[in-house]
Design a protein around this motif. Structure first.
Motif, PDB file in Angstrom:
ATOM      1  N   TYR A   1      -6.138   4.435 129.791  1.00  0.00           N
ATOM      2  CA  TYR A   1      -6.387   5.461 128.799  1.00  0.00           C
ATOM      3  C   TYR A   1      -6.113   4.691 127.107  1.00  0.00           C
ATOM      4  O   TYR A   1      -5.174   3.901 126.994  1.00  0.00           O
ATOM      5  CB  TYR A   1      -5.878   6.628 128.761  1.00  0.00           C
ATOM      6  CG  TYR A   1      -6.447   7.724 127.653  1.00  0.00           C
ATOM      7  CD1 TYR A   1      -7.688   8.106 127.645  1.00  0.00           C
ATOM      8  CD2 TYR A   1      -5.573   8.370 126.802  1.00  0.00           C
ATOM      9  CE1 TYR A   1      -8.186   8.847 126.543  1.00  0.00           C
ATOM     10  CE2 TYR A   1      -5.954   9.232 125.968  1.00  0.00           C
ATOM     11  CZ  TYR A   1      -7.377   9.483 125.782  1.00  0.00           C
ATOM     12  OH  TYR A   1      -7.667  10.525 124.812  1.00  0.00           O
TER      13      TYR A   1
ATOM     14  N   LYS B   1      -9.119  16.107 131.272  1.00  0.00           N
ATOM     15  CA  LYS B   1     -10.585  15.414 131.832  1.00  0.00           C
ATOM     16  C   LYS B   1     -10.744  14.108 131.617  1.00  0.00           C
ATOM     17  O   LYS B   1     -11.165  13.083 132.166  1.00  0.00           O
ATOM     18  CB  LYS B   1     -11.566  16.333 131.390  1.00  0.00           C
ATOM     19  CG  LYS B   1     -13.056  16.215 131.920  1.00  0.00           C
ATOM     20  CD  LYS B   1     -13.909  17.075 131.446  1.00  0.00           C
ATOM     21  CE  LYS B   1     -15.352  16.818 132.044  1.00  0.00           C
ATOM     22  NZ  LYS B   1     -16.475  17.788 131.750  1.00  0.00           N
ATOM     23  N   LYS B   2     -10.658  13.693 130.129  1.00  0.00           N
ATOM     24  CA  LYS B   2     -11.106  12.600 129.634  1.00  0.00           C
ATOM     25  C   LYS B   2     -10.164  11.281 130.261  1.00  0.00           C
ATOM     26  O   LYS B   2     -10.707  10.080 130.637  1.00  0.00           O
ATOM     27  CB  LYS B   2     -11.065  12.436 128.352  1.00  0.00           C
ATOM     28  CG  LYS B   2      -9.833  12.562 127.609  1.00  0.00           C
ATOM     29  CD  LYS B   2      -9.952  12.759 125.813  1.00  0.00           C
ATOM     30  CE  LYS B   2     -10.880  11.482 125.491  1.00  0.00           C
ATOM     31  NZ  LYS B   2     -10.967  11.614 124.059  1.00  0.00           N
TER      32      LYS B   2
ATOM     33  N   GLU C   1     -11.249  10.955 134.221  1.00  0.00           N
ATOM     34  CA  GLU C   1     -12.769  10.290 134.159  1.00  0.00           C
ATOM     35  C   GLU C   1     -12.448   8.751 134.444  1.00  0.00           C
ATOM     36  O   GLU C   1     -13.313   8.091 134.733  1.00  0.00           O
ATOM     37  CB  GLU C   1     -13.596  10.544 133.001  1.00  0.00           C
ATOM     38  CG  GLU C   1     -14.183  11.971 133.086  1.00  0.00           C
ATOM     39  CD  GLU C   1     -14.826  12.392 131.978  1.00  0.00           C
ATOM     40  OE1 GLU C   1     -14.602  11.652 130.651  1.00  0.00           O
ATOM     41  OE2 GLU C   1     -15.403  13.377 131.759  1.00  0.00           O
TER      42      GLU C   1
ATOM     43  N   LYS D   1     -11.036  19.143 123.989  1.00  0.00           N
ATOM     44  CA  LYS D   1     -12.243  17.944 123.103  1.00  0.00           C
ATOM     45  C   LYS D   1     -12.096  17.979 121.790  1.00  0.00           C
ATOM     46  O   LYS D   1     -12.078  16.884 121.104  1.00  0.00           O
ATOM     47  CB  LYS D   1     -13.569  18.648 123.548  1.00  0.00           C
ATOM     48  CG  LYS D   1     -14.088  18.177 124.923  1.00  0.00           C
ATOM     49  CD  LYS D   1     -15.465  18.752 124.908  1.00  0.00           C
ATOM     50  CE  LYS D   1     -16.229  18.354 126.449  1.00  0.00           C
ATOM     51  NZ  LYS D   1     -17.724  18.658 126.588  1.00  0.00           N
TER      52      LYS D   1
ATOM     53  N   ASN E   1      -8.525  15.957 121.081  1.00  0.00           N
ATOM     54  CA  ASN E   1      -8.908  14.556 121.389  1.00  0.00           C
ATOM     55  C   ASN E   1      -9.865  13.743 120.542  1.00  0.00           C
ATOM     56  O   ASN E   1      -9.245  12.672 120.091  1.00  0.00           O
ATOM     57  CB  ASN E   1      -9.438  14.409 122.673  1.00  0.00           C
ATOM     58  CG  ASN E   1      -8.530  14.679 123.702  1.00  0.00           C
ATOM     59  OD1 ASN E   1      -7.065  14.280 123.638  1.00  0.00           O
ATOM     60  ND2 ASN E   1      -8.688  15.276 125.041  1.00  0.00           N
TER      61      ASN E   1
END
Length: 446
Positions: free
Chosen positions: A347, A379-380, A383, A407, A410
């Motif tokens: 990440y 979630k990000k 993914e 969201k 982030n």
């Protein structure tokens, strides 16, 4: 006499190899699972680990990853009857000293153990390698360069400018420099140029006399004066209004302050460390920051790299935060599943170390079994691994609210004020919702 930890679920091999090593003069600890081995490592000084690849529960590769994250400087030798080139390469990448195939040639094994222990001499058996600033975690080349500058500047009186993105740890660096300086027994005073209202900032910095303005009912000592003989840390100096930049420049030139409403000048001995996430050279060109003040502040510059440029430090930081937040939240120290650390390393961390800390604490709080799996990451990050993630249309109301908050956070690098603006709520409301969803690390976090 060196201590060997041998982990193998094959009892016959465990007994046979242990007997051979004892004849060679080694003290041998044994375990039949990785979890048992971890308990031995926590309690006993170990000089070398023999590790079978196939184990119930955590396998050998998983344990190697745990050893790496835990910063245990003990040489590890992988043993297996199911050896492949891929496993050997993976084990060596994770720090294994050697990789041997069962049935093991005992003479070769003894020689490899001897070589591994000799090579590791000079490093404590179960300790982190010494660092010049132990409160700051990092062994990457870029952080070693930062440590060098910090060490050289610590005992001087030179002004220091710390630059870097939000969440990279600028205040931590400033504190560490003060702690190593000759002023360490004197005050370390923080001035946050973004949180003090502009109409009060001059008074906060320089103080005022009683009656100097409406509401000045008594004399106030300014923060710079409070830092006398110590260090003043001007955080987010790039946000300082132009009218105060001139007064700060005068102080840096003359080392004197004048309280608002006073004609008397006070001599102040203070070391100035400032920090910003702005490009001050660009601000100088745009006319929003004084060039003469910039050069006064920027005697020595320390540029902190973003976390995405020092990914080799992520395992060390993860281990630190696992220990810190499991203790703070009254949870047992959790284990990470194999793909979790890989996902964290892959990440890009727009919110840097602050974001990593938040996500680790969140995972500790949400995981019920003492094992952190990929589903407890945002979630990000999931993914990045190809992990199946719920579509927002299948989330319940609370999950959907949490998804929106994450969201917004982030997208702003976990800046709560900006995230609240995106969501159309107040910062106070956002913090309440973050607390309800387990997303708030501490009352002072921003």
């Amino acid at each position: 006499m060196a201590n060997i930890l041998y982990i193998d679920d094959e009892i016959s091999a465990l007994r046979a190899i242990s007997a051979i090593l004892k004849k060679e003069g080694y003290s041998v600890y044994t375990a039949t699972t990785a979890e048992e081995g971890i308990e031995v490592l926590k309690k006993s000084p170990i000089d070398c680990i023999l590790l079978d690849y196939r184990l119930p529960g955590m396998n050998g590769i998983d344990l190697l990853k745990w050893i790496r994250v835990s910063e245990i400087s003990v040489p590890t030798i992988m043993l297996t009857a199911y050896g492949t080139i891929e496993k050997a390469v993976e084990a060596m990448k994770l720090g294994a000293h050697h990789y041997l195939i069962k049935p093991v040639d005992t003479e070769l094994l003894v020689n490899v153990i001897k070589e591994a222990i000799e090579k590791s001499k000079g490093i404590s058996k179960f300790e982190k390698i010494d660092a010049p600033f132990p409160e700051i975690i990092g062994k990457s080349k870029v952080m070693q360069d930062v440590f060098y500058i910090m060490k050289m500047v610590a005992e001087s009186n030179a002004n220091v400018l710390i630059t870097g993105e939000s969440g990279t740890g600028k205040e931590l660096i400033a504190r560490a420099i003060h702690k190593k300086s000759l002023r360490s027994s004197k005050p370390f005073v923080i001035v946050d140029c973004t949180t003090i209202p502009e109409n009060l900032l001059e008074s906060e910095l320089f103080g005022h006399e009683k009656g100097a303005f409406t509401g000045a009912t008594e004399r106030k000592t300014g923060l710079i004066e409070l830092a006398h003989e110590g260090t003043v840390f001007l955080d987010e100096i790039g946000e300082l209004p132009m009218f105060l930049q001139k007064k700060l420049l005068r102080f840096l030139q003359e080392r004197e302050i004048q309280r608002i409403g006073s004609t008397h000048r006070i001599k102040i001995d203070v070391r100035v460390i400032s920090a910003t996430n702005r490009d001050l050279e660009k601000a100088v060109k745009e006319g929003t920051f004084r060039e003469d003040l910039y050069w006064r502040l920027n005697v020595v510059r320390i540029n902190l790299p973003p976390l995405r440029e020092r990914k080799e430090d992520i395992p060390l930081l993860v281990n630190h935060f696992l220990t810190k937040f499991s203790k703070e939240n009254n949870k047992p120290l959790p284990q990470l599943e194999q793909e979790v650390l890989e996902a964290l390393i892959n990440y890009d961390w727009p919110g840097n170390i602050r974001e990593l800390a938040n996500i680790i604490e969140r995972a500790i709080v949400l995981s019920p079994s003492g094992v952190i799996s990929i589903k407890y990451l945002p979630k990000k990050i999931q993914e990045k691994t190809g992990w199946p993630v719920k579509e927002e249309s299948t989330l319940n109301l609370l999950e959907f609210e949490k998804s929106l908050i994450l969201k917004a956070l982030n997208s702003t690098g976990w800046n709560q004020t900006k995230a609240a603006e995106i969501l159309g709520i107040s910062r106070k409301q956002l913090r309440t919702k973050m607390k309800n969803h387990g997303l708030l690390s501490s009352p002072d976090e921003d």
